[in-house]
Scaffold this active site. Structure first.
Site, PDB file in Angstrom:
ATOM      1  N   HIS A  89       0.819  -1.220   0.000  1.00  9.05           N
ATOM      2  CA  HIS A  89       0.000   0.000   0.000  1.00  9.05           C
ATOM      3  C   HIS A  89       0.850   1.267   0.000  1.00  9.05           C
ATOM      4  O   HIS A  89       0.354   2.339  -0.341  1.00  9.05           O
ATOM      5  CB  HIS A  89      -0.998  -0.008   1.169  1.00  9.05           C
ATOM      6  CG  HIS A  89      -0.397   0.226   2.522  1.00  9.05           C
ATOM      7  ND1 HIS A  89      -0.111  -0.786   3.405  1.00  9.05           N
ATOM      8  CD2 HIS A  89      -0.034   1.372   3.145  1.00  9.05           C
ATOM      9  CE1 HIS A  89       0.386  -0.288   4.513  1.00  9.05           C
ATOM     10  NE2 HIS A  89       0.451   1.035   4.386  1.00  9.05           N
ATOM     11  N   ASP A 119      -0.544  -7.443   0.807  1.00 11.14           N
ATOM     12  CA  ASP A 119       0.115  -6.181   1.151  1.00 11.14           C
ATOM     13  C   ASP A 119       1.643  -6.319   1.235  1.00 11.14           C
ATOM     14  O   ASP A 119       2.268  -5.818   2.172  1.00 11.14           O
ATOM     15  CB  ASP A 119      -0.440  -5.634   2.468  1.00 11.14           C
ATOM     16  CG  ASP A 119      -0.204  -4.128   2.614  1.00 11.14           C
ATOM     17  OD1 ASP A 119       0.148  -3.480   1.603  1.00 11.14           O
ATOM     18  OD2 ASP A 119      -0.347  -3.621   3.735  1.00 11.14           O
ATOM     19  N   GLY A 195       3.893   6.113   8.167  1.00 12.92           N
ATOM     20  CA  GLY A 195       5.272   6.174   7.693  1.00 12.92           C
ATOM     21  C   GLY A 195       6.086   4.975   8.115  1.00 12.92           C
ATOM     22  O   GLY A 195       7.155   4.710   7.580  1.00 12.92           O
ATOM     23  N   ASN A 196       5.572   4.208   9.099  1.00  8.09           N
ATOM     24  CA  ASN A 196       6.249   2.988   9.544  1.00  8.09           C
ATOM     25  C   ASN A 196       5.927   1.790   8.660  1.00  8.09           C
ATOM     26  O   ASN A 196       6.586   0.747   8.764  1.00  8.09           O
ATOM     27  CB  ASN A 196       5.867   2.631  10.982  1.00  8.09           C
ATOM     28  CG  ASN A 196       6.665   3.396  12.015  1.00  8.09           C
ATOM     29  OD1 ASN A 196       6.194   4.364  12.580  1.00  8.09           O
ATOM     30  ND2 ASN A 196       7.895   2.958  12.255  1.00  8.09           N
ATOM     31  N   SER A 197       4.908   1.885   7.823  1.00 13.09           N
ATOM     32  CA  SER A 197       4.519   0.764   6.973  1.00 13.09           C
ATOM     33  C   SER A 197       5.714   0.238   6.193  1.00 13.09           C
ATOM     34  O   SER A 197       6.435   1.006   5.553  1.00 13.09           O
ATOM     35  CB  SER A 197       3.442   1.192   5.980  1.00 13.09           C
ATOM     36  OG  SER A 197       2.203   1.348   6.596  1.00 13.09           O
TER      37      SER A 197
END
Length: 241
Positions: A89, A119, A195-197
């Protein structure tokens, strides 16, 4: 009575970060060279609800009504030839992708493989040199209660380290609306923010045991990562190429 001389100088002590109790310091020092930041320019503006997989399971702050023209996330190097693992994503419908290494060097990245349903995505950059991959561990061998660290770029703040424990494992979640299926989920209380994804969850051996995926909206201390074993089974060719 004999007087005892007292020195006004403070005793010489080793730096606090070298204290044996600060075991996260050497792990973070090694890992940061393998963790990268990602900025993806989207083909068309998307509502910030892009990351909201469920009404209650999402990224915080996705209530904003404006549209995003850029997606920010994290990834980590899995092969010395420039292959990078991240969340699908983060780079979904991207017109262009830029990767920034810990050294500050920036490179255009190519999406070479993705599994939108689960994902997961693999990018590649051509850095002109061998890169340092992050060692991969085993989510199956991980125990509830293990101490872990999360490395990422929350809100665009690069190379942020948070710590916690594995709170639970073997969770399974899915969303018909967003066509996402999450298997082998690790639950952790490491602080995870937008932002950690795509960033790694790392054990005390310095191995990635999971990849950050999502958090529970409006609840602190409840994050979820995809177990690395279910990822390795799908990206094996990029680990040995």
């Amino acid at each position: 009575m004999k007087r005892i001389a007292v020195s006004s100088k403070s005793p010489v002590r080793r730096p606090a970060f070298r204290h044996p109790g600060n075991y996260f310091v050497p792990i973070a020092e090694r890992a940061k060279r393998s963790v990268i930041s990602i900025r993806a320019k989207l083909r068309s503006p998307k509502p910030r609800r892009l990351n909201a997989f469920w009404p209650s399971l999402s990224w915080p702050f996705d209530e904003e009504e404006d549209s995003a023209t850029e997606s920010v996330g994290t990834g980590f190097i899995i092969h010395r030839d420039g292959y990078i693992l991240t969340s699908e994503h983060v780079v979904h419908d991207a017109e262009s992708i830029q990767v920034k290494l810990h050294s500050g060097s920036k490179y255009p990245a190519q999406l070479v493989w993705s599994d939108p349903t689960r994902d997961i995505a693999v990018l590649r950059i051509h850095a002109g040199k061998a890169l340092r991959p992050l060692p991969l561990g085993s989510s199956a061998a991980t125990k509830v209660g293990e101490m872990v660290i999360s490395v990422g770029n929350p809100l665009g703040l690069e190379h942020t380290i948070t710590t916690g424990v594995v709170s639970a494992k073997n969770r399974q979640m899915s969303s018909i609306r967003n066509k996402k299926v999450y298997e082998d989920i690790l639950q952790t209380d490491c602080a995870i923010n937008p932002g950690n994804s795509g960033g790694p969850v790392i054990n005390l051996n310095g191995q990635a045991i999971g990849m950050n995926a999502f958090v529970v909206k409006d609840n602190q201390g409840l994050g979820f990562a995809i177990g690395i074993d279910s990822i390795k089974s799908r990206i094996g060719r990029f680990l040995t190429s």
